[in-house]
Motif scaffolding. Sequence first.
Motif: not given
Length: 214
Positions: A78-105
Amino acid sequence: MARRTIMIVGNGEVPEGAAATIDAADVVIRFNDCRSVGAGGTKTDIVAVCNTGRPALAMLGGGRWKNSAAVRQSREIWCVRSAEKFAGMRAALAETHPDLDDFCDDYTAGFESFAVSTGRAHRIISVAAHEQLDGDLAQFAPTPYVVPSSGMVVIADVLSGFASADDDIVLAGFGHAGWALHPFGAERRYVDALVAEGRLRRLSSSSSDLSQGA
């Protein structure tokens, strides 16, 4: 359908003497590198994986995860994380948590390819399940967080459709502690509420509880 015992085993500490009870369950779900194997028994039917970022890359790289005893005996990934959900999070995380630059890969394709090539079922927990969980956790005053833990996502998913109303859903190895950007305090309160409602239970070290879980 006959009543099943579904054991969801996190990677935290399990009750002493629980291994046989966990292995006697009809369905055993473990996580990522299945560190629960050992004190938490060995039976593994489903491996739920964090399919984005560094944890996913580590599991897919080389053969250690793929050739582990738990993964080899599993019948579903089972893949726990939805690609759609995480792709939508990428831009906001780049602003709030730039250290998580690969988190949504997203590495879902790698897990799907492995599952297909080895004759295992593969499924992805839906974006709707993630959003429902975020809404449910909001009732328990979470501190600011990035995403719920994989364990909490799976618990919510099992309750929302994988399990039937008669199934006995049992948790072991959930300490509700770890990465600071998971809302572990709210998750603990939510699980406690689910236990109080009789929707699931925690496996304890008492002999009576262990016998009920078999």
